[in-house]
Every structure is written in structure tokens, then in C-alpha cells.
Design an enzyme around this catalytic site. Structure first.
Site, PDB file in Angstrom:
ATOM      1  N   PHE A 138       0.866  -1.203   0.008  1.00 30.68           N
ATOM      2  CA  PHE A 138      -0.032  -0.076  -0.192  1.00 30.68           C
ATOM      3  C   PHE A 138       0.954   1.096   0.073  1.00 30.68           C
ATOM      4  O   PHE A 138       1.597   1.357   1.099  1.00 30.68           O
ATOM      5  CB  PHE A 138      -0.922   0.065   1.292  1.00 30.68           C
ATOM      6  N   ASP A 223       9.310   2.666   1.666  1.00 31.09           N
ATOM      7  CA  ASP A 223       7.900   3.449   2.115  1.00 31.09           C
ATOM      8  C   ASP A 223       7.915   3.299   3.689  1.00 31.09           C
ATOM      9  O   ASP A 223       7.507   2.069   4.046  1.00 31.09           O
ATOM     10  CB  ASP A 223       6.562   2.943   1.467  1.00 31.09           C
ATOM     11  N   LYS A 252       2.305  10.372   8.502  1.00 31.61           N
ATOM     12  CA  LYS A 252       1.653   9.721   9.403  1.00 31.61           C
ATOM     13  C   LYS A 252       2.316  10.214  10.762  1.00 31.61           C
ATOM     14  O   LYS A 252       2.084  11.634  11.170  1.00 31.61           O
ATOM     15  CB  LYS A 252       1.693   8.138   9.573  1.00 31.61           C
TER      16      LYS A 252
HETATM   17  N1  PLP Z   1       2.173   4.366   2.428  1.00 32.16           N
HETATM   18  C1  PLP Z   1       2.007   3.433   3.388  1.00 32.16           C
HETATM   19  C2  PLP Z   1       2.816   2.330   3.876  1.00 32.16           C
HETATM   20  C3  PLP Z   1       0.535   3.543   4.188  1.00 32.16           C
HETATM   21  O1  PLP Z   1       0.325   2.886   5.085  1.00 32.16           O
HETATM   22  C4  PLP Z   1      -0.027   4.763   3.738  1.00 32.16           C
HETATM   23  C5  PLP Z   1      -1.276   4.988   4.460  1.00 32.16           C
HETATM   24  O2  PLP Z   1      -1.935   4.165   5.058  1.00 32.16           O
HETATM   25  C6  PLP Z   1       0.334   5.703   2.709  1.00 32.16           C
HETATM   26  C7  PLP Z   1       1.597   5.407   2.225  1.00 32.16           C
HETATM   27  C8  PLP Z   1      -0.634   6.626   2.268  1.00 32.16           C
HETATM   28  O3  PLP Z   1      -0.607   7.569   3.149  1.00 32.16           O
HETATM   29  P1  PLP Z   1      -1.657   8.786   3.153  1.00 32.16           P
HETATM   30  O4  PLP Z   1      -2.907   8.421   3.716  1.00 32.16           O
HETATM   31  O5  PLP Z   1      -1.205   9.997   4.138  1.00 32.16           O
HETATM   32  O6  PLP Z   1      -1.561   9.374   1.791  1.00 32.16           O
END
Ligand code: PLP
Length: 399
Positions: A138, A223, A252
Site C-alpha cells: 500500500f 516507504d 503519518k
Molecule cells: N504508504 C503506507 C505504507 C501507508 O500505510 C499509507 C497509508 O496508510 C500511505 C502510504 C498513504 O498515506 P496517506 O494516507 O497519508 O496518503
């Protein structure tokens, strides 16, 4: 306004992106406890999906944000600001990165990372643009990041997706080797998959990926949006595995609840030139003041060690429950305060989540019928013990 009044307005005016929401409406918090509009208290093991790392009402974060709100909420990136400059320095000095760019969310940070990888090869004059990501990952909801997110359910309505993305099984370095093309620019991976079900890549896999990237001149992007910022007991999850990325992303927990994202990179791949990328809000004084306060707390002596210790406790408590109910609890995994409890399909995780709310606890869910536990990093041991007792009761009633 109470829960049902808010739900009615939401049903009438809000786009139906979230479906029916949880049955309580939080209105304030203290430490790791949320209070709803009726005054009921809930120990929170979701933390706004791994966001509220310092919990609720943390004095250092509250002071930084209120002070900054009084001084200057926003001025654009036409100006230098001390908050942005200090945060950039602090993040680089506390990581393997040399440069940073601030944005507002995880998706934006990953979008920027993908653009940066392509810009790097463009500036070198090499035709490399491919992005490889892992199945079950994700990375966000923008068109590029939803394309990197190798899960059809998030992609299908939005075709045609941007070109140049391909996917490999997570945890399989040989498959990655085979999937590389001369045109591959970067591999993007979560060191621990969050949404996918709290799945750790592990040291040997991540090291093998690093080696493959080195051998082929491919950029490695981690990520760290969910697993970064102290959650695993290290400031960045990759520190647990002795593997450094070329580029990594944060969001986050970085702002402790104030929206901010970041893409960080080594000097050699800092390929953006003026005009390539930008943002109105990204890295504004309010967000940077919040992130400085968060980083200040996390880098205090003993903070990260206590996260690791509480993580071990939580994992042990969850393993005890697995031992007690082996037919219903299939796996306990994760690191630090990012723990996944995989349940058997006959016990839907949503049902467990709702039952826990009735017991005064908020837990998250993730793919693969997994209960996702990502509490504020300031949660107390007694609160973890109380949660384990509640989960034991909830599962016991269904065993
Ligand atoms: N990358 C990871 C690993 C995530 O868990 C998330 C959101 O849950 C995102 C990216 C996307 O982040 P945002 O919701 O702040 O755009």
C-alpha cells in the site's frame, strides 16, 4: 452534535468513500485514551492509523502547535522558515539521508519519491523509468501511488493507470531479480507491509534487495510512512535490518497528528532542480513545528528503547492469546508497536474490532483478517495488559 447527528449529515453530504464508520465519535484525548461525545473512555491502539505517536494532549506537541499558531500558521515556499530549515537538518542528521522535501501526506511523499527516481535517470540521460513494487503493498491513493499499490481492489475504477509499473511477490528476492529490466528505475517497498496485514520483509530479504539494486544501479525506495518514526523501536524501520535505502518516505507519525509528509534521499540521487516539484502547504511552519516537537521527543534518551520494550510485551501478550485459542488466532507478527494478530476466517476481524469497542478499546484492522495494533508510542504497559485481557474475553466468548 452526537454520533447519529454527525452520521446523518455525513450520509447526506460526504462522499461515500468510507462506508459506515465506527460506532463512537471521539471528541478529545489524553495520553493513549480517547473520549467520545458521551464521555466514555477508550484505550486507543489505532492512533489515527499509526499517526498519533505522542498520544493525545502531549504537552510538548501542544505547546509547539499553539505557539506556532500564534506566531505564523502558513507562509509559502517562496520564503525560508526556521521551522522548515531546522526540521530538514534534524531529519537528515538523524538518518542516512542528505536531503529532504516536505509535503502533506504519505501518498504525496511516495508520489514525490517516484518522480525523484524518474528525474534522476532523466537527468543522467538514461532511459530508465520502470517502478517495481510488491504484491499486497500500500503506497497511497494518487494515480501513481495507487498504481504502485499492487492490489486490484484499489486500482480498478481508475484505469488507465500510469505506465511503467510492475509487481513482484513480497519477500522473494529471486522474483525481483527476474523482474528487473534495463529500464527499471526503482524498487519501492515497505520494510513492514502495514495495510497488507503487518508483514515483515525481514533482514535477509531486504539485504538481498539492496544487493540486487546495487548490482543493477536500481534505486531502492523504502516507504516508511507507516512503519517509520519510532514505531518499531528505531527511528526508522530500516535501521532494524542494517539496510539503507537511497530514498525513503515518511508521513503519518511525523507530525504527531498535524499533516506532513517527507521524501528523503541520499545526495547522489537528489535530482530535482527548481521547477521540477513543489507544493503550497508542504513544510509550512505549523507542520514543521509539530514535526520538530515529535522528533524532539522521539530522540530523547530512552524513548525508542521503551517502544521496543512495550512492543515485546504486546507481542508476548498476543502470543499468549494465540496459545490459548490456536484455532482462532493463527499468527502474531510485527515489530515494536506495530503488531498484527491474524485471525481465522471464521472470526471476522471487523466483528472483533466492534466487540473491543464495547469493552473500551480501539484496534485497527488490516488485510488478511488481521487485527492491526499501532498504538500511540506513549501507551502504558498497564494499558497493553488491559487490552490483552479484553481481547482474551472477546475471543473467548467466540471460541
Ligand atoms: N504508504 C503506507 C505504507 C501507508 O500505510 C499509507 C497509508 O496508510 C500511505 C502510504 C498513504 O498515506 P496517506 O494516507 O497519508 O496518503
Amino acid at each position: 452534535m452526537n454520533h447519529s447527528e454527525a452520521a446523518q449529515l455525513d450520509a447526506q453530504y460526504y462522499m461515500n468513500t468510507f462506508g459506515p464508520r465506527l460506532p463512537i465519535m471521539p471528541v478529545r484525548g489524553e495520553g493513549a485514551v480517547l473520549y467520545d461525545d458521551t464521555g466514555a473512555a477508550y484505550v486507543d491502539l489505532l492512533a489515527g492509523i499509526a499517526v498519533n505517536a505522542l498520544g493525545y494532549g502531549h504537552p510538548a506537541l501542544t505547546k509547539a502547535v499553539t505557539q506556532q499558531a500564534e506566531d505564523l500558521l502558513h507562509c509559502c515556499n517562496y520564503f525560508y522558515t526556521p521551522q522548515q530549515a531546522r526540521l530538514a537538518e534534524a531529519l537528515c542528521k538523524n538518518s542516512c539521508a542528505d536531503r529532504v522535501f516536505f509535503c502533506n501526506s504519505g501518498a504525496e511523499a511516495n508520489e514525490a519519491a517516484i518522480k525523484l527516481a524518474r528525474a534522476y535517470y532523466y537527468r543522467k540521460g538514461e532511459p530508465r523509468f520502470g517502478i517495481i513494487s510488491a504484491n499486497n503493498s500500500f503506497h497511497g491513493r494518487t494515480l501513481a501511488t495507487v498504481t504502485a499499490t499492487a492490489q486490484k481492489k484499489y486500482q480498478e475504477p481508475f484505469a488507465p493507470l500510469p505506465a511503467g509499473f510492475s509487481y513482484v511477490p513480497y519477500g522473494d528476492a529471486d522474483a525481483l531479480k527476474e523482474a528487473l529490466w534495463p529500464s527499471t528505475a526503482a524498487v519501492i517497498l515497505e520494510p513492514i507491509q502495514g495495510e497488507g496485514g503487518v508483514i515483515e520483509g525481514g533482514k535477509s530479504y531486504l539485504k538481498a534487495v539492496r544487493d540486487i539494486c546495487d548490482q543493477t544501479g536500481t534505486l531502492l525506495i523504502f516507504d516508511e510512512v507507516q512503519c517509520g518514526m519510532g514505531r518499531t523501536g528505531k527511528l526508522f524501520a530500516f535501521e532494524n535490518y542494517g539496510v539503507e535505502p537511497d530514498i525513503f518516505t515518511l508521513a503519518k507519525a511525523l507530525g504527531g497528528g498535524v499533516p506532513i509528509g517527507a521524501v528523503l534521499c541520499k545526495e547522489f540521487c537528489s535530482a530535482f532542480v527548481p521547477g521540477d516539484h513543489g507544493t503550497t502547504f508542504g513544510g509550512n511552519p505549523l507542520a514543521c513545528a509539530a514535526a520538530l516537537a515529535v522528533l524532539g521527543e522521539m530522540t530523547k534518551e530512552g524513548f525508542l528503547d521503551s517502544v521496543a520494550e512495550k512492543g515485546e510485551l504486546l507481542k508476548d501478550l498476543m502470543r499468549d492469546i494465540k496459545k490459548k485459542y490456536p484455532a482462532l488466532v493463527l499468527d502474531v507478527r510485527g515489530r515494536g508497536l506495530m503488531i498484527g494478530v491474524q485471525l481465522d476466517e471464521k472470526l471476522p476481524v471487523k466483528e472483533v474490532q466492534l466487540a473491543l469497542i464495547k469493552e473500551g478499546f480501539i484496534a485497527g484492522t488490516a488485510g488478511g483478517n488481521v487485527l492491526r495494533l499501532v498504538p500511540p508510542l506513549v501507551i502504558e504497559e498497564a494499558q497493553l495488559q488491559a487490552f490483552a485481557a479484553a481481547l482474551d474475553k472477546v475471543i473467548g466468548e467466540r471460541a
